[in-house]
Design a protein around this motif. Structure first.
Motif, PDB file in Angstrom:
ATOM      1  N   LEU A  21      -2.484  -6.483  -6.684  1.00 26.72           N
ATOM      2  CA  LEU A  21      -3.731  -6.910  -6.040  1.00 26.72           C
ATOM      3  C   LEU A  21      -4.009  -8.369  -6.373  1.00 26.72           C
ATOM      4  O   LEU A  21      -4.433  -9.151  -5.517  1.00 26.72           O
ATOM      5  CB  LEU A  21      -4.894  -6.027  -6.489  1.00 26.72           C
ATOM      6  CG  LEU A  21      -4.949  -4.617  -5.890  1.00 26.72           C
ATOM      7  CD1 LEU A  21      -6.135  -3.860  -6.444  1.00 26.72           C
ATOM      8  CD2 LEU A  21      -5.035  -4.695  -4.381  1.00 26.72           C
ATOM      9  N   ILE A  22      -3.742  -8.761  -7.617  1.00 21.96           N
ATOM     10  CA  ILE A  22      -3.960 -10.161  -7.998  1.00 21.96           C
ATOM     11  C   ILE A  22      -2.984 -11.059  -7.241  1.00 21.96           C
ATOM     12  O   ILE A  22      -3.348 -12.130  -6.745  1.00 21.96           O
ATOM     13  CB  ILE A  22      -3.799 -10.323  -9.516  1.00 21.96           C
ATOM     14  CG1 ILE A  22      -4.869  -9.506 -10.235  1.00 21.96           C
ATOM     15  CG2 ILE A  22      -3.928 -11.777  -9.910  1.00 21.96           C
ATOM     16  CD1 ILE A  22      -4.601  -9.306 -11.685  1.00 21.96           C
ATOM     17  N   ALA A  70       0.835  -1.200   0.000  1.00 19.72           N
ATOM     18  CA  ALA A  70       0.000   0.000   0.000  1.00 19.72           C
ATOM     19  C   ALA A  70       0.868   1.246   0.000  1.00 19.72           C
ATOM     20  O   ALA A  70       0.613   2.199  -0.744  1.00 19.72           O
ATOM     21  CB  ALA A  70      -0.922  -0.016   1.211  1.00 19.72           C
ATOM     22  N   LEU A  74      -1.068   2.207 -12.404  1.00 16.08           N
ATOM     23  CA  LEU A  74      -2.315   1.469 -12.592  1.00 16.08           C
ATOM     24  C   LEU A  74      -2.021  -0.015 -12.801  1.00 16.08           C
ATOM     25  O   LEU A  74      -2.606  -0.885 -12.130  1.00 16.08           O
ATOM     26  CB  LEU A  74      -3.055   2.053 -13.797  1.00 16.08           C
ATOM     27  CG  LEU A  74      -4.496   1.625 -13.976  1.00 16.08           C
ATOM     28  CD1 LEU A  74      -5.348   2.257 -12.905  1.00 16.08           C
ATOM     29  CD2 LEU A  74      -5.002   2.039 -15.351  1.00 16.08           C
ATOM     30  N   ILE A 126       1.239   7.574 -13.425  1.00 16.55           N
ATOM     31  CA  ILE A 126      -0.122   7.076 -13.191  1.00 16.55           C
ATOM     32  C   ILE A 126      -0.386   5.855 -14.051  1.00 16.55           C
ATOM     33  O   ILE A 126      -0.954   4.870 -13.597  1.00 16.55           O
ATOM     34  CB  ILE A 126      -1.141   8.198 -13.466  1.00 16.55           C
ATOM     35  CG1 ILE A 126      -1.013   9.264 -12.371  1.00 16.55           C
ATOM     36  CG2 ILE A 126      -2.551   7.654 -13.481  1.00 16.55           C
ATOM     37  CD1 ILE A 126      -1.885  10.451 -12.568  1.00 16.55           C
ATOM     38  N   ARG A 127       0.069   5.889 -15.286  1.00 19.34           N
ATOM     39  CA  ARG A 127      -0.155   4.729 -16.155  1.00 19.34           C
ATOM     40  C   ARG A 127       0.602   3.513 -15.658  1.00 19.34           C
ATOM     41  O   ARG A 127       0.069   2.403 -15.623  1.00 19.34           O
ATOM     42  CB  ARG A 127       0.261   5.063 -17.586  1.00 19.34           C
ATOM     43  CG  ARG A 127      -0.889   5.702 -18.337  1.00 19.34           C
ATOM     44  CD  ARG A 127      -0.435   6.419 -19.555  1.00 19.34           C
ATOM     45  NE  ARG A 127       0.139   5.522 -20.547  1.00 19.34           N
ATOM     46  CZ  ARG A 127       0.308   5.868 -21.809  1.00 19.34           C
ATOM     47  NH1 ARG A 127      -0.074   7.055 -22.213  1.00 19.34           N
ATOM     48  NH2 ARG A 127       0.838   5.034 -22.656  1.00 19.34           N
ATOM     49  N   TYR A 150       2.410   1.738  -3.445  1.00 21.28           N
ATOM     50  CA  TYR A 150       1.518   2.327  -4.456  1.00 21.28           C
ATOM     51  C   TYR A 150       1.611   3.850  -4.391  1.00 21.28           C
ATOM     52  O   TYR A 150       1.690   4.529  -5.412  1.00 21.28           O
ATOM     53  CB  TYR A 150       0.062   1.908  -4.228  1.00 21.28           C
ATOM     54  CG  TYR A 150      -0.194   0.419  -4.247  1.00 21.28           C
ATOM     55  CD1 TYR A 150       0.613  -0.421  -4.989  1.00 21.28           C
ATOM     56  CD2 TYR A 150      -1.232  -0.136  -3.525  1.00 21.28           C
ATOM     57  CE1 TYR A 150       0.384  -1.784  -4.995  1.00 21.28           C
ATOM     58  CE2 TYR A 150      -1.470  -1.497  -3.536  1.00 21.28           C
ATOM     59  CZ  TYR A 150      -0.657  -2.320  -4.270  1.00 21.28           C
ATOM     60  OH  TYR A 150      -0.883  -3.649  -4.269  1.00 21.28           O
ATOM     61  N   LEU A 204      -4.235 -11.794  -3.911  1.00 18.86           N
ATOM     62  CA  LEU A 204      -5.293 -12.808  -3.892  1.00 18.86           C
ATOM     63  C   LEU A 204      -4.679 -14.212  -3.923  1.00 18.86           C
ATOM     64  O   LEU A 204      -5.133 -15.113  -3.214  1.00 18.86           O
ATOM     65  CB  LEU A 204      -6.249 -12.601  -5.063  1.00 18.86           C
ATOM     66  CG  LEU A 204      -7.043 -11.300  -5.017  1.00 18.86           C
ATOM     67  CD1 LEU A 204      -7.947 -11.172  -6.215  1.00 18.86           C
ATOM     68  CD2 LEU A 204      -7.868 -11.234  -3.740  1.00 18.86           C
ATOM     69  N   ILE A 236      -0.506  -1.615  -9.551  1.00 17.91           N
ATOM     70  CA  ILE A 236      -1.472  -1.905  -8.494  1.00 17.91           C
ATOM     71  C   ILE A 236      -2.319  -3.110  -8.869  1.00 17.91           C
ATOM     72  O   ILE A 236      -2.545  -4.012  -8.050  1.00 17.91           O
ATOM     73  CB  ILE A 236      -2.356  -0.672  -8.217  1.00 17.91           C
ATOM     74  CG1 ILE A 236      -1.489   0.466  -7.682  1.00 17.91           C
ATOM     75  CG2 ILE A 236      -3.433  -0.998  -7.213  1.00 17.91           C
ATOM     76  CD1 ILE A 236      -2.237   1.758  -7.492  1.00 17.91           C
ATOM     77  N   ALA A 237      -2.771  -3.165 -10.136  1.00 16.38           N
ATOM     78  CA  ALA A 237      -3.616  -4.289 -10.544  1.00 16.38           C
ATOM     79  C   ALA A 237      -2.873  -5.608 -10.371  1.00 16.38           C
ATOM     80  O   ALA A 237      -3.396  -6.564  -9.788  1.00 16.38           O
ATOM     81  CB  ALA A 237      -4.062  -4.103 -11.990  1.00 16.38           C
TER      82      ALA A 237
END
Lengths: 521, 122
Positions: free
Chosen positions: A169-170, A143, A162, A158-159, A146, A173, A165-166
């Motif tokens: 996050l996976i 966190a 993005l 930012i690009r 990021y 999981l 972060i994606a």
């Protein structure tokens, strides 16, 4: 649990989170106070790490939170490898922060709080003794990262952020699926308890545990950007601001650390001995190959440093996959040196690119809290120029190149030589030859583009202004590279330390005994 | 009950993966949320399914009669973390939409990409 020195082990976690909590309460305009606070915290972390390094012995240091007994309570465990990584984090954090204080910390809001939270997450991941707290520390660290990747704003960040972060996050999981599979089958998440149960007789559940560990490993391999899970790393690290990228270099090493620790602890002996070793070897080799191809094609220094981070992760994974202890020890030594050199290269890349691409920071999203770090040139002390800044930058670039390519006489070479001699001491199967061949090729593959970038940056005449290095930035570079030189001079001591660290890692029984206490095998 | 739960997890995960592979950022964030739900249910199921059992050990109750509290604690932590990170992702998504003027995950419409590449000569 009474002497103050017993509580030393929890300080690398408590100090940064307390400091960053206080900083959130302070107004954003008091940047001088915040910088002083975070520098003091980072320096204190270094002192704590040094004190822990003086304390640690063959038996790992244990800290039981609330003094609850091990499989039920939360434990922090520090053995030689943890302490080595804590030390590396502290050094890297301190010097990245010194570099940031020169100007970058004012490029966006709450830099110092995020930075210290990142250090807290990384330290926690190195110290924790159970898998779920590892998840929590991972998330804290991610966190904060990021926020740091986006620090300074701008479209490129930012690009890249993005996608970063994606992907992460996976990965989280996957982490959760792995952890819950292991809990569902073994009924524990304490690493020592897991290792104890896996060292007993096997049952049909072992397959499920191995599946859980494989899913868990996937999360860590994404984190250490192993091929083919690491395509996110180079664009993200190259887009991040220099001090953030320098400290992100340690982030991918957290993944490497966890893979090394868990494979040796859980699969060093017992029912599933050697599980995943072949895969780690193949993945490590593929990562080194991909990183080498990537670095051959780079045009800017930041991206070269990002691929160098990848190569060093791949080298450790490959060395772990060979199952040769001496090779792993050499690889860990190489990891320390190459991480420091890659971080220095990130800082240097920013200095060299300064003033050549002013459009990069022109688009501010958080306009109310955003200030261009290059606006207040005269207002800060960075206006003073150290003479012969070009010569300093050139010399630093040379040192980084030698370290990352693993050429004599610097520490990168010592690490690689230790790996090769460790492999050569045992039986030499084809895989060992392939590993040695690939590492040699990757040395050459790192050398060629870095030399090319050096020639373009320093020797070819151009209209761009000469690099300007402020005194703080010089201190940061000199600190990182000075430690690289120290590693080269005292390479024997360093290698002896990593030898003992690997010995401690392989001694799962000692770890289990230390964590779970008396009465366990 | 096991069948219903596993089917539910499967459908959530499959929809999540499909959405995640779509080109728009809004689809990606919905996919991530669905995947998170699937994983949280999975963690919960790893404590074994029990009906009408509290996760609290009162005096006199048999340990076999209570639900495993650890996965419930884990799922709570995971929920909080994933909720916070989804919110953060949403902010970045909006920033990307504002800066690039496109809601494509690459920050560029596929058609425009070739033009951009041709212009910059890369």
């Amino acid at each position: 649990m009474s002497a103050w020195s017993d509580h030393l082990l929890v300080l690398p976690i408590v100090l940064p989170i307390a400091a960053s909590g206080i900083m959130l309460l302070l107004d954003e305009r008091r940047s001088g106070l915040k910088a002083a606070m975070s520098l003091a915290t980072a320096a204190a972390l270094l002192v704590v790490a040094l004190a822990l390094a003086a304390q640690v012995t063959d038996a790992p240091l244990i800290y039981r939170l609330g003094n609850w007994a091990a499989p039920y309570g939360i434990v922090l465990v520090a053995d030689r490898l943890s302490v080595l990584m804590l030390l590396l984090t502290a050094v890297l954090g301190l010097f990245a922060l010194v570099f940031a204080v020169a100007r970058w910390d004012r490029a966006g809001p709450r830099f110092h709080a995020l930075f210290l939270l990142l250090l807290m997450g990384v330290n926690g991941a190195f110290l924790t003794g159970d898998l779920f707290n590892l998840f929590v520390f991972f998330e804290v660290m991610l966190a904060a990262s990021y926020g740091l990747v986006l620090h300074g704003s701008g479209e490129a960040r930012i690009r890249a952020g993005l996608a970063y972060i994606a992907v992460n996050l996976i990965a989280s999981l996957f982490f959760l699926v792995g952890v819950s599979l292991i809990y569902g089958t073994m009924g524990t998440l304490n690493m020592a308890d897991l290792a104890r149960r896996l060292s007993g007789p096997g049952s049909e559940d072992v397959v499920l545990v191995e599946a859980g560990c494989a899913v868990l490993g996937l999360a860590f391999l994404i984190k250490c950007s192993a091929w083919p899970l690491g395509f996110w790393l180079a664009p993200t690290y190259a887009a991040a601001s220099a001090p953030a990228a320098a400290v992100l270099a340690i982030l991918s090493k957290v993944g490497v650390y966890v893979v090394v620790r868990l494979s040796l602890l859980l699969f060093g002996a017992g029912v599933s001995e050697g599980f995943g070793q072949g895969w780690l070897f193949a993945v490590g080799l593929a990562t080194v190959a991909y990183g080498t191809l990537g670095i051959l094609g780079v045009r800017d220094v930041m991206r070269a440093a990002a691929y160098a981070v990848m190569i060093s992760s791949g080298t450790v994974l490959g060395a772990l996959g060979t199952g040769n202890r001496a090779a792993l020890s050499g690889a860990l030594f190489y990891l320390v040196g190459s991480t420091l050199a890659a971080a220095a290269l990130f800082l240097l890349g920013e200095i060299l690119q300064r003033g050549r691409d002013p459009a990069a920071a022109s688009l501010a999203v958080f306009a109310d809290e955003y200030r261009d770090p290059f606006d207040d040139e005269g207002a800060t002390e960075t206006g003073r120029v150290i003479p012969a800044a070009s010569a300093i930058a050139g010399g630093a670039f040379l040192l980084c190149t030698l370290m990352l390519a693993g050429l004599p006489p610097l520490a990168g070479f010592i690490g690689k030589l230790a790996m090769f001699s460790g492999l050569a001491a045992g039986a030499m199967p084809g895989s060992a030859w392939a590993f040695i061949f690939l590492l040699t090729v990757s040395s050459l593959g790192t050398l060629v583009p870095l030399v090319r970038l050096g020639i373009l940056g320093f020797w070819v005449p151009h209209d761009d202004p000469d690099p300007v290095i402020g005194p703080l930035e010089f201190t940061a570079l000199a600190g990182l590279l000075g430690i690289c030189l120290g590693l080269s001079l005292w390479g024997g001591t360093g290698l002896a330390y990593t030898d003992r660290a690997v010995e401690g890692l392989s001694n799962a029984a000692g770890y289990i005994h230390a964590v779970l206490g008396e009465g366990t095998p | 009950m096991e069948l219903v739960l596993s089917l539910g997890i499967g459908v959530l995960a499959a929809s999540g993966v499909w959405l995640l592979l779509r080109p728009r950022t809004f689809q990606a964030i919905l996919g991530l949320s669905l995947l998170t739900y699937a994983v949280n249910l999975f963690i919960f199921a790893m404590g074994r399914l029990k009906v009408g059992a509290a996760p609290v050990l009162a005096s006199g109750t048999d340990a076999a009669g209570i639900a495993d509290p650890v996965p419930q604690a884990l799922v709570l932590t995971a929920l909080v973390i994933s909720f916070a990170l989804t919110a953060l992702f949403l902010v970045v998504l909006l920033a990307a939409r504002g800066v690039t003027g496109s809601d494509h995950v690459d920050g560029q419409e596929p058609g425009r990409r070739e033009q951009g590449l041709g212009k910059s000569g890369r």
